[in-house]
Design an enzyme around this catalytic site. Structure first.
Site, PDB file in Angstrom:
ATOM      1  N   THR B 144     -10.973 -48.388  -0.958  1.00 14.43           N
ATOM      2  CA  THR B 144     -10.658 -47.415  -2.010  1.00 14.43           C
ATOM      3  C   THR B 144     -10.421 -46.074  -1.316  1.00 14.43           C
ATOM      4  OG1 THR B 144     -13.026 -47.189  -2.441  1.00 14.43           O
ATOM      5  CG2 THR B 144     -11.766 -48.562  -3.941  1.00 14.43           C
ATOM      6  N   LYS B 166     -15.711 -52.701   3.130  1.00 10.57           N
ATOM      7  CA  LYS B 166     -15.235 -51.417   2.616  1.00 10.57           C
ATOM      8  C   LYS B 166     -16.399 -50.509   2.276  1.00 10.57           C
ATOM      9  CE  LYS B 166     -14.137 -50.132  -1.388  1.00 10.57           C
ATOM     10  NZ  LYS B 166     -15.336 -49.454  -1.959  1.00 10.57           N
ATOM     11  N   THR B 177     -18.688 -48.423  -3.944  1.00  3.72           N
ATOM     12  CA  THR B 177     -18.951 -49.847  -3.823  1.00  3.72           C
ATOM     13  C   THR B 177     -18.904 -50.276  -2.375  1.00  3.72           C
ATOM     14  OG1 THR B 177     -18.065 -50.409  -5.977  1.00  3.72           O
ATOM     15  CG2 THR B 177     -18.086 -52.161  -4.363  1.00  3.72           C
ATOM     16  N   GLU B 263     -17.482 -40.650   3.294  1.00  2.00           N
ATOM     17  CA  GLU B 263     -16.683 -39.436   3.172  1.00  2.00           C
ATOM     18  C   GLU B 263     -17.539 -38.195   3.337  1.00  2.00           C
ATOM     19  OE1 GLU B 263     -12.820 -39.825   0.593  1.00  2.00           O
ATOM     20  OE2 GLU B 263     -14.522 -40.926  -0.216  1.00  2.00           O
ATOM     21  N   ASN B 387     -17.106 -35.107  -4.206  1.00  2.00           N
ATOM     22  CA  ASN B 387     -17.771 -35.600  -5.404  1.00  2.00           C
ATOM     23  C   ASN B 387     -17.803 -34.609  -6.554  1.00  2.00           C
ATOM     24  OD1 ASN B 387     -18.706 -38.401  -4.855  1.00  2.00           O
ATOM     25  ND2 ASN B 387     -19.507 -37.365  -3.043  1.00  2.00           N
TER      26      ASN B 387
END
Lengths: 392, 392
Positions: B144, B166, B177, B263, B387
């Site tokens: 993603t 992932k 996820t 991230e 976020n």
């Protein structure tokens, strides 16, 4: 507004612990022995002042409180314990009390020794400056990185009550401590005092979560000196309800001030959970949502991101039926029966609600009567700046 | 490095779920039925694909895996379950299998319905493109917001094993996820496979904490198809140890790639706790330290702030003796016997260690034989930006 409670005096002085020269030593005294109750940190690595104060409180009486800011007296071993005891002895000797009548707190940097000569001079000066109206200075002297002093009071015809507090979490490195001191001129049975304090703390201070951390020095202390001349309050006294409400109100007002003054905080949110199997389950869900980094950053970004709330609810370890889950933001229903509510009006209202200073987030589990409410803060650049850029 | 395992094929295609046009559908197949084991999310609000895959795995066999990225099929009710089942049926029909031979995952935005027409076309195309060397494309198709595909493999004379994964946590809103698929050509007894996977996950994927969140779709799946021609491995087989090590190595390599690609991550830290009463207590302490916002921001700021570590240890709810607590950073001892180590050399070495990409933080409790190790990441502006600034 004049802050005062009959029979109590307070002072705040600068004794040179803080390099900035700001007020860093507070003293609170009662003109007679007071019934006392306290809730201390549950951290397993408590600071020396907590260890000493806990011991002194065994008799459930206290007549003075001495607090320094700037250095916390935590991780200081045997010398730290001696220093905490010495602060109590010095205070007691100046005021004509026994050391065990004195409660002590320290807040600030961990792992440094207190400058005992400066503190001794500070206690002596504070004892001279004690006055019935010294509360604002005392409230400033207990601060570390809070941006403003925090005071709250309730007055009625029958009694007075006031409290001062300093910052919770989200504070400068090594200084994450919440301290609150509440005094009243009521006479209160010591055991009843402890019970009512426990209730008040459970629904106010303990329902505030800023970063999920538990300081090594957290303290909430209440002193009831009986200067109002009432017969000591017990659970069945006529004035019990008013007293209970006053303590909850002062605690609640201080808690909200703590939340709003958390460093880097731009927005606070109350997480209301309903329909859990028990209050305990509801509390676990509310805390999981309140401590979720994804929820806290969404709050900062004013993003009505119900998906993150769902994820946190599911991760709380509490059984519930996904097909009954409901989520509301600012009263607007976003999830009902586990599925998205397809209403653009609902989303628009939730978006608007997220931009306010105070946000209400509702979670309905639909499996029982359990309820809980937790207050949380957002997480933004300010928190990172304060906690990452400062270097020890 | 060529990624391939005998008897397995993989593909990754773009079927139009991601607006960017990137690869968004992966297919993995075995040329024969494979023993299968999986660890799914413990979130109580699992996505529809997790519910369907759990059911399909009751027979402990699987022969294909279909995964889409872009939309997670979570909070989608009865229609979502139908869609997940339909993905399995379509895959099975193209490959000549039963629907229950197919495992399914979806990752991406919560609360949206999958575009089933595009997915059907994507599955058909992926089935045509299946190849022994399709792993890199499959690894890209499950991403993603990860910045790079994650693959790891172990080859020996006797067998091959490879895994793709992932991103975990610290990901774009609603897309948190962790998915991992590991395949091997060994034949492995289904129960033994499940046990070894459980061990490997416990010491690798489950020891990574990025933001303390538990996704609604987390899945680690292993397929063992027996193409190597060995007799099925059990706990006492000659090859059991090599297999166990290979699975732990592949899982560990994927876990580290997940951490480094979180991230906003600039630095990762391993928290090693020793001397707890039990491994369980040690794990509780390690996780409390690893999830502490104050520790994570100190990591970001490269600040050897042992006080924050002490606070987190004390707040873990695990009994220990403060007078025995030790803290080490990068091997440099900062706290010993509950007190600060007064060595400027120690502090200097700890400061240097904090500036590295990988930091080792040691906590010694001195009360027993319990040990634990948890991998964590720092928390900085990147996390907040990603976020908070993205708005649903």
């Amino acid at each position: 507004m004049a802050y005062r409670v009959p029979g109590f005096r307070a002072a705040g002085v600068a004794c040179g612990i803080k390099p900035s020269g700001e007020l860093d030593l507070a003293l609170i005294t009662s003109d007679r022995p007071a019934d006392a109750a306290a809730v201390f940190t549950r951290n397993r690595f408590p600071g020396a002042p907590v260890i000493v104060s806990r011991r002194h409180l065994r008799g459930r009486r206290a007549q003075a409180v001495v607090v320094n800011s700037g250095i916390s007296n935590v991780a200081t071993g045997a010398q730290g314990l001696q220093n905490a005891r010495s602060m109590c002895r010095q205070t007691a000797s100046l005021l004509g009390l026994r050391a065990s009548d004195v409660q002590v707190s320290s807040t600030g940097v961990i792992g440094e020794m207190l400058p005992m000569d400066r503190i001794a001079a500070g206690i002596a000066r504070a004892a001279k400056e004690l006055s019935a109206t010294g509360w604002s200075r005392a409230a400033r002297a207990i601060l570390t990185t809070d941006t403003k002093p925090k005071l709250a009071q309730v007055t009625s015809k029958r009694f007075a009550m006031l409290g001062i507090a300093k910052g919770a979490g989200m504070v400068m490195p090594n200084m994450a401590t919440m301290l609150a001191y509440i005094v009243t001129d009521l006479a209160v049975d010591a055991e009843f005092l402890r019970d009512v304090l426990g209730e008040a703390v459970a629904s106010t201070f303990n329902c505030l979560t800023i970063d999920g951390e538990t300081s090594t020095s957290d303290t909430v202390l209440v002193l009831a000196n009986g200067a109002a001349g009432n017969r000591p309050l017990g659970p069945r006294s006529a004035g019990a309800r008013d007293f209970r409400k006053a303590l909850a109100d002062v605690s609640g007002a201080l808690t909200e001030k703590l939340a709003l003054d958390g460093e880097g905080v731009t927005r606070i949110a109350r997480i209301e959970v309903r329909g859990a199997r028990s209050d305990r389950s509801a509390d676990a869900v509310a805390r999981k949502v309140a401590n979720s980094l994804l929820v806290k950053t969404a709050l900062f970004g004013a993003d009505p991101n119900w998906g993150r709330i769902v994820q946190a609810v599911g991760a709380a370890g509490v059984p519930f039926s996904p097909g009954r889950l409901g989520i509301q933001i600012g009263g607007a229903e976003l999830l009902r029966g586990g599925q998205l509510v397809a209403s653009s009006d609902s989303r628009r209202r939730a978006s608007l609600a997220m931009r306010r200073k105070r946000v209400e987030i509702g979670v309905s589990l639909g499996t029982g009567p359990g309820r809980a409410s937790v207050l949380t803060t957002d997480l933004g650049y300010g928190y990172v700046r304060i906690n990452a850029e400062y270097t020890t």
